[in-house]
Enzyme design. Structure first.
Site, PDB file in Angstrom:
ATOM      1  CB  CYS A 169       5.440  34.940  35.883  1.00  0.00           C
ATOM      2  SG  CYS A 169       5.533  33.038  35.734  1.00  0.00           S
ATOM      3  CG  HIS A 309       1.182  37.700  32.306  1.00  0.00           C
ATOM      4  ND1 HIS A 309       2.413  37.840  32.564  1.00  0.00           N
ATOM      5  CD2 HIS A 309       0.712  36.363  32.305  1.00  0.00           C
ATOM      6  CE1 HIS A 309       2.888  36.637  32.735  1.00  0.00           C
ATOM      7  NE2 HIS A 309       1.821  35.775  33.012  1.00  0.00           N
ATOM      8  CD  GLU A 320      -3.020  39.876  30.469  1.00  0.00           C
ATOM      9  OE1 GLU A 320      -2.573  41.010  30.653  1.00  0.00           O
ATOM     10  OE2 GLU A 320      -2.396  39.039  29.643  1.00  0.00           O
ATOM     11  CG  HIS A 346       5.841  32.960  30.626  1.00  0.00           C
ATOM     12  ND1 HIS A 346       6.610  33.711  31.414  1.00  0.00           N
ATOM     13  CD2 HIS A 346       4.694  32.763  31.397  1.00  0.00           C
ATOM     14  CE1 HIS A 346       6.056  34.172  32.536  1.00  0.00           C
ATOM     15  NE2 HIS A 346       4.727  33.455  32.421  1.00  0.00           N
TER      16      HIS A 346
END
Length: 422
Positions: A169, A309, A320, A346
């Protein structure tokens, strides 16, 4: 002389918006492009929500032969590449071909076509021994991801370094970082770079169903992607592509190119911890952020916006958030953060580049895209996530981050250009 890479062209194929204008309009309006999957009957699966692109390859200039031969992800890359080249005011071959390269990111390559051909050659999965006579003659290209970058290179007459970056990713982010370094070290003057993936297929849904990573919120598809919200329960699988023209800064200025942003710093780390799990303290992402800022020679206080993200899984959002606090210190609490995955889903190896496009446009227009569907804050996610509505801001420096299976953590710093013109 220090060589610096700048973005002079952008092409986007995204859910809810083909082309830069449509993409940016979607983001700044806070609208979502997530819906019930229409590419095939997804009803047997746990998650039936997707962020699909309304993509007409012929309308985007692809020939009948290209439409028949190329995987959907490769079609995205060709179309977005042509958009980016036109936006940069270049034509194929105008830049010196041996000094022009391609760096393309993809997590799952030609998954859509590979699965289709397996179903065909195995008689819908009923035969263990596949029948090669039933396969298309260009099946080999689907097995070899380098074919995707080669197609882009041929279309723009790039005869310099050409590569595919596949780091899950973070692929789309890492591919641009690799391209920037090739320019900085003198290996190329122009790079066509970005990420592309078209993973919305039965095999991909089955894989994510098995690890329960995607959301089962099938009755609310338009609001199913909820990064940083207390009610989030998984990400929405998407597809798409963003391609950029990266040029050496002095070359771009000499030809009077419009510069969207300067690529000031990039770093990537791996947590060497778990295939899908994340350490809760976010140490590896924090280190990538600090290293990218160090390469940009910028203090954490210079960051005006963080493009997260923000996948919409609890472990990622908390991971994160901790990384931002660790890397930016107290400044993390004063910095707007948002996730565009709330609107475009995503798209695995493509999303890092799609997010870079959002960052460059945020700098260009002085607007922070919102985090859609954020109504109920998770107490452990206590930063300014710009809920629901876009926000005007003076944006000089943007930090964009990515997190991928395998433990990959990447960060890129983009800044407002100086001395550009149209």
């Amino acid at each position: 002389m220090t060589r610096t890479s700048v973005i002079t062209g952008i092409g986007v194929i995204a859910p809810g918006g083909v082309g830069v204008k449509a993409f940016w309009d979607l983001l700044t309006s806070g609208r979502t492009a997530t819906r019930t999957i229409t590419h095939f009957d997804a009803s047997p699966f746990r998650s039936t929500v997707g962020a699909e692109c309304d993509f007409d390859a012929r309308a985007e200039g692809l020939t009948e032969e290209e439409v028949e031969r190329l995987d959907r992800a490769t079609q995205f890359a060709l179309a977005a590449g042509r958009q980016a080249l036109g936006d940069a005011g270049l034509v194929p071959g105008e830049a010196e071909p041996p000094r022009t390269g391609v760096s393309l990111g993809s997590a799952v390559g030609c998954t859509t076509s590979l699965e289709r051909e397996y179903v065909t050659t195995s008689h819908n999965g009923t035969e263990w021994h596949v029948d090669p006579e039933r396969a298309v003659p260009h099946l080999y290209d689907y097995y070899v991801p380098s074919s995707m970058a080669a197609e882009v290179a041929w279309s723009v007459d790039a005869q310099g370094p050409v590569t595919v970056v596949s780091t899950g990713c973070t692929s789309g982010l890492d591919a641009v970082g690799h391209a920037a370094r090739l320019i900085e070290d003198g290996s190329a003057d122009v790079m066509i770079t970005g990420g592309t993936d078209a993973p919305i297929s039965p095999i991909t849904l089955a894989c994510f169903d098995a690890i329960r990573a995607t959301t089962p919120r099938n009755d609310e598809p338009t609001t199913a992607s909820r990064p940083f919200d207390a009610t989030r329960n998984g990400f929405v699988l998407g597809e798409g592509c963003a391609i950029f023209v990266l040029e050496e800064r002095e070359r771009a200025l000499a030809r009077g190119a419009h510069i969207y942003a300067t690529v000031d710093g990039f770093a990537s780390r791996c947590n060497a911890f778990h295939m899908t799990g994340l350490r809760p303290d976010g140490a590896e992402m924090a280190d990538a952020i600090s290293t990218a800022l160090g390469r940009a020679r910028l203090a954490p206080e210079r960051v005006d916006y963080v493009n997260a993200h923000g996948s919409g899984t609890k472990q990622n959002d908390r991971h994160e958030t901790a990384a931002f606090k660790k890397a930016l210190g107290q400044h993390a609490y004063a910095t707007p953060v948002s996730s565009i995955k709330s609107m475009v889903g995503h798209s695995l190896g493509a999303i890092g580049s799609i997010e870079i496009a959002a960052c460059a446009l945020a700098i260009e227009h002085g607007v922070v895209p919102p985090t859609a569907n954020l109504h109920e804050r998770d107490p452990e996610c206590d930063l300014d996530y710009v809920p629901l509505t876009a926000r005007e801001a003076d944006i000089g420096t943007v930090l964009s981050v990515g997190s991928g299976f395998g433990g990959f953590q990447s960060a890129m710093v983009l800044s407002k250009p100086v001395g550009s013109g149209r």
